[in-house]
Write an enzyme that holds these catalytic residues in place. Structure first.
Site, PDB file in Angstrom:
ATOM      1  N   PRO A   2       1.121  -1.424   0.707  1.00 16.71           N
ATOM      2  CA  PRO A   2      -0.179   0.086  -0.240  1.00 16.71           C
ATOM      3  C   PRO A   2       1.012   1.073  -0.346  1.00 16.71           C
ATOM      4  CG  PRO A   2      -0.345  -1.138   2.070  1.00 16.71           C
ATOM      5  CD  PRO A   2       0.636  -2.109   1.070  1.00 16.71           C
ATOM      6  N   GLU A   3       0.583   2.005  -0.679  1.00 10.43           N
ATOM      7  CA  GLU A   3       1.374   3.487  -0.643  1.00 10.43           C
ATOM      8  C   GLU A   3       0.383   4.212  -0.013  1.00 10.43           C
ATOM      9  OE1 GLU A   3       2.695   4.170  -4.602  1.00 10.43           O
ATOM     10  OE2 GLU A   3       2.646   2.088  -4.917  1.00 10.43           O
ATOM     11  N   HIS A 104      -3.453 -15.372  10.175  1.00 11.97           N
ATOM     12  CA  HIS A 104      -1.660 -13.989  10.424  1.00 11.97           C
ATOM     13  C   HIS A 104      -2.840 -13.303  11.508  1.00 11.97           C
ATOM     14  CE1 HIS A 104       0.071 -17.283   7.840  1.00 11.97           C
ATOM     15  NE2 HIS A 104      -0.854 -16.968   7.184  1.00 11.97           N
ATOM     16  N   ARG A 123       2.407 -12.359   5.259  1.00 11.87           N
ATOM     17  CA  ARG A 123       3.302 -11.843   4.843  1.00 11.87           C
ATOM     18  C   ARG A 123       4.620 -11.869   6.063  1.00 11.87           C
ATOM     19  NH1 ARG A 123       5.440 -10.822  -0.753  1.00 11.87           N
ATOM     20  NH2 ARG A 123       7.212 -11.128  -0.433  1.00 11.87           N
ATOM     21  N   ARG A 156      20.106  16.382  -7.162  1.00 13.04           N
ATOM     22  CA  ARG A 156      20.224  15.051  -6.926  1.00 13.04           C
ATOM     23  C   ARG A 156      20.370  14.205  -8.017  1.00 13.04           C
ATOM     24  NH1 ARG A 156      18.822  12.877  -2.303  1.00 13.04           N
ATOM     25  NH2 ARG A 156      18.981  14.988  -1.018  1.00 13.04           N
TER      26      ARG A 156
END
Ligand SMILES: [Zn+2]
Length: 275
Positions: A2-3, A104, A123, A156
């Site tokens: 998820p972002e 889980h 996970r 950068r």
């Protein structure tokens, strides 16, 4: 993983459901990985607190906790934070106690309203911790000013894609939204940040904010197994123009979308629309 838009969606969903509720008890599983703070500290910090708010900071969900419910009533000024990072497969669900506990499940928080907050993560890349004042690092892409944005990337030497993923610069932008923002700005992911003009960076700034806002409005992107705190999927994946579209035609110019690997991450772009 998820972002920002997915975590924002989850945090908003949680805020609308559990703000104002009291935490009665906390159960934590025996697997050590999800616990970034010691189990006893997490339990002690959460227990008997009221949830004053739930918000997103970068890719973290932050529960603002106040007070302690005890014989002496609520202790004013006792603030703390419960921080949840969902990792790759973590989810935070609000449910009734009679709903079967999923495999889980690593944390169950019983609320005074009778419901439970459950953290499930197959996970185990997700992390639970507590803090007094959480420091997420980096700048919020939806709050940052154009000048500050330009300063962040100016000079950068890394590819712009890597710089966008660097959480010490901008927090919350991951692979999907970096690819989609670069497409909309017409910039190739491998371009060195230092080679971008002020105008390039201005376009990128605009497209990052636009993509994130659109994605939040659609509840995020449901790729792999992301669901919000209601178990609902987002729908921004239907708006993806390059991410996950390798070998398909660009929606704008019909050129075949390419995929390259930059710093270990897949990047998708249109060789014609992006320079
Ligand atoms: Zn194109």
């Amino acid at each position: 993983m998820p972002e920002l838009p997915e975590v924002e969606t989850i945090a908003r969903g949680l805020a609308s459901r559990v703000t104002g509720d009291f935490i009665e008890s906390v159960w934590l599983g025996s697997k050590p990985e999800p616990l970034k703070s010691p189990a006893a500290e997490i339990a002690a910090t959460l227990q008997s607190r009221r949830i004053a708010d739930v918000r997103r900071m970068g890719k973290h969900i932050v529960f603002e906790l106040v007070g302690t419910r005890g014989r002496s009533g609520e202790r004013a000024g006792a603030k703390a934070q419960w921080i949840v990072h969902l990792g790759m497969t973590g989810s935070m669900l609000v449910c009734k106690p009679d709903v079967e506990i999923a495999k889980h499940t690593h944390a169950v928080v019983k609320l005074a309203s009778g419901r439970e907050l459950r953290f499930v993560d197959p996970r185990r890349f997700g992390r639970l911790s507590v803090a007094r004042e959480f420091e997420a690092g980096g700048s919020e892409p939806l709050d940052i000013t154009l000048d500050r944005f330009i300063t962040l990337f100016h000079g950068r030497k890394t590819p712009i894609k890597s710089a966008l993923l660097n959480q010490k610069l901008l927090r919350g932008v991951g692979n999907i939204y970096a690819d989609e923002s670069l497409f909309r700005a017409g910039i190739r992911p491998r371009r060195r940040a230092a080679s971008l003009t002020r105008e390039n960076l201005r376009r990128l700034y605009k497209s990052v904010q636009e993509v994130l806002k659109e994605a939040i409005a659609l509840g995020g992107s449901s790729v792999s197994d992301y669901v919000d705190s209601d178990g609902q999927e987002g729908s921004f994946q239907l708006e993806h123009r390059v991410y996950g579209r390798e070998g398909e035609r660009c929606l704008k110019c019909k050129t075949v979308i390419k995929r390259v690997v930059i710093a270990g991450r897949s990047s998708h772009y249109c060789p014609k629309c992006q320079k």
